[in-house]
Design an enzyme around this catalytic site. Structure first.
Site, PDB file in Angstrom:
ATOM      1  N   PHE A  20      35.485  31.756  41.235  1.00  0.00           N
ATOM      2  CA  PHE A  20      36.666  31.780  42.121  1.00  0.00           C
ATOM      3  C   PHE A  20      37.857  31.069  41.500  1.00  0.00           C
ATOM      4  O   PHE A  20      38.997  31.315  41.875  1.00  0.00           O
ATOM      5  CB  PHE A  20      36.310  31.177  43.486  1.00  0.00           C
ATOM      6  N   LYS A  21      37.594  30.199  40.548  1.00  0.00           N
ATOM      7  CA  LYS A  21      38.697  29.428  39.982  1.00  0.00           C
ATOM      8  C   LYS A  21      39.706  30.306  39.249  1.00  0.00           C
ATOM      9  O   LYS A  21      40.844  29.914  39.029  1.00  0.00           O
ATOM     10  CB  LYS A  21      38.153  28.337  39.082  1.00  0.00           C
ATOM     11  N   ASP A  22      39.282  31.518  38.893  1.00  0.00           N
ATOM     12  CA  ASP A  22      40.215  32.463  38.275  1.00  0.00           C
ATOM     13  C   ASP A  22      41.412  32.776  39.183  1.00  0.00           C
ATOM     14  O   ASP A  22      42.496  33.057  38.688  1.00  0.00           O
ATOM     15  CB  ASP A  22      39.505  33.790  37.983  1.00  0.00           C
TER      16      ASP A  22
END
Ligand SMILES: *Cc1c(COP(=O)(O)O)cnc(C)c1O
Length: 496
Positions: free
Chosen positions: A111-113
């Protein structure tokens, strides 16, 4: 709208400078001053209904990043989200009675993308806005996912170097390989002999180290951070809370104004804090549910008002949530204390000196009103992965499974009847061994063989970026002592 520091609210700077600085000079974190004043009306939220993810992003960012031009925002959003494999960016999937918001369709399958694809472009823009001709060194501590996402986001961006420090024995095999094979002419990657908290505090100390500051000046560099202490990391995460709500609205699953619950697998408390900001910005949210693994500092805090990091650090199946110091909680506490910067400065000093602090009864009450916190142990995590696959043919990664299990506990307590949206934070193929063994049997195959087998047996496909990882060349092999971060940084600054 300016950003102020949680530990000294007289420090007030523009959002673009907040992004460049990453952290305030006295160690506080930047937050938006009176974010409630930017609140969207229900009508405005309803008007987002026919917009794409990118356009929703533009509408939210425009409110918060008031010193950025429209064209620079649009351009940054395009560059960031063109790299996602799903047109929807963060698709919402119905699983049984609940909804899963898949945040893992970016270049590194975590999700950090979502935030780290956008942050580099915002940073470049922020440098232009402030007419800063210095170069930047982005320092990043990672428990596994941030590092790779930050490296991908910042690689080959002019006038920026990025250095990532990860716990050498603390990440999954895939996470480590993703980082050590990183390409790009401005990327630096180090395993440290220590855990994530060692990496994170090591870097926080560097930001306020006077010797290094002088050295930086000499080299015409400034530091910035890609960790979620950077306000530029939080802002892009607010968008998908709106997006998922709008998505339910479009599908007629809810009516405008109806409240929903969000369940968030949490570590550093950044993701869920973005949900709190979405709520302050007017999104109809009932409860924000914070899910932890066996490193349950946050759950204990919620139940007692005492934050105590003096305990064993456990390595779990969900390594990206193995954290004992949840940095972003500081921001929430600032809001809950009615912006009492002196108080925050004091309790954060308590944390640093004694490893613990206690909040007042009234703050705890406020916390319990908007949030619910709980945790899941290892065995339940495994059982949840198996159960959800067998019953609903949906493949959860280990982090999302922690969230799913906490969601089940929460639903038993929650009498609101609100719909539940679980944030899915990683592709199951990033943690293939744990996922495979939860559903099938123990195996001595290596991580990459298991990845293929998991795909064959479940009929879910491996994300492109993970498919060819096995054969990529390792370009970064340095392992350093945890006390040597400062020396390492000097070396990076000297390199061409
Ligand atoms: C980082 C991460 C988390 C925790 O998010 P925070 O914002 O640190 O709370 C959860 N799951 C995965 C897969 C992550 O990479």
């Amino acid at each position: 709208m300016n950003c102020i520091s949680t530990r000294n609210k007289n420090i007030s700077i523009s959002p673009s400078l907040g992004i460049i600085k990453g952290i305030s000079e006295e160690g506080g974190l930047f937050i938006f001053e009176n974010i409630e004043n930017l609140k969207l009306s229900l009508e405005e939220i309803g008007n987002l209904k026919n917009l794409s993810y990118k356009n929703i992003a533009f509408n939210i960012l425009k409110k918060l990043l008031s010193d950025f031009s429209d064209s620079s925002l649009k351009n940054s959003i395009d560059l960031a989200y063109n790299k996602f494999s799903s047109k929807e960016v963060t698709p919402l999937v119905k699983v049984n009675q609940d909804y899963i918001l898949e945040l893992f369709h970016g270049p590194t399958s975590a999700f950090k993308d979502v935030a780290l694809s956008l942050l580099p472009h915002l940073t470049v823009e922020a440098m232009k806005i402030n007419k800063i001709d210095k170069k930047l060194l982005i320092l990043t501590a990672t428990s596994g996912d941030t590092g790779k996402a930050a490296l991908e986001g910042f690689k080959n961006i002019e006038n920026i170097k990025i250095a990532v420090f990860f716990p050498n024995d603390g990440t999954s095999i895939v996470q480590k390989k993703q980082m050590t094979t990183q390409e790009g002419n401005n990327t630096f990657v180090y395993g440290i002999k220590g855990n994530f908290d060692d990496a994170q505090s090591g870097i926080k100390n560097i930001f306020t180290d006077k010797n290094i500051e002088n050295y930086l000046k000499e080299k015409n560099y400034s530091f910035s951070s890609a960790n979620s202490i950077n306000i530029g990391r939080l802002i892009p995460q607010i968008i998908y809370y709106f997006y998922s709500y709008i998505n339910l609205l479009k599908k007629d699953e809810i009516s405008l104004g109806e409240k929903v619950n969000f369940i968030v697998p949490s570590g550093n408390f950044g993701d869920i804090l973005a949900g709190y900001y979405a709520k302050l910005l007017g999104l109809p949210v009932n409860k924000l549910v914070c899910a932890s693994n066996s490193n349950k500092v946050l759950t204990d805090f919620y139940n007692t008002g005492i934050y105590n990091k003096n305990r064993d650090f456990l390595k779990t199946l969900s390594p990206s949530m193995d954290i004992l110091i949840s940095s972003n909680l500081e921001r929430l506490l600032f809001h809950l204390s009615n912006d009492n910067d002196k108080y925050i400065e004091k309790i954060m000093r308590d944390l640093k000196e004694n490893g613990q602090y206690q909040i007042s009864e009234s703050m705890l009450e406020k916390l319990q009103k908007d949030f619910y916190f709980d945790y899941t142990d290892e065995e339940t995590t495994r059982k949840t992965i198996k159960k959800v696959f067998e019953n609903y043919n949906y493949l959860l990664d280990t982090h999302t499974a922690v969230g799913y299990s906490v969601m089940e506990k929460f639903k038993k307590l929650d009498s609101s009847n609100c719909k539940n949206i679980l944030l899915s934070t990683a592709s199951p193929f990033k943690f293939s061994k744990s996922v495979y063994e939860s559903i099938f049997e123990e195996t001595s195959l290596n991580e990459f063989e298991i990845m293929k087998k998991l795909s064959e047996k479940t009929k879910f496909s491996i994300p492109e970026n993970l498919k060819d990882l096995e054969n990529k060349k390792e370009l970064h092999k340095n392992i350093i002592e945890k006390n040597n971060i400062d020396k390492t940084i000097e070396v990076i600054l000297c390199s061409e």
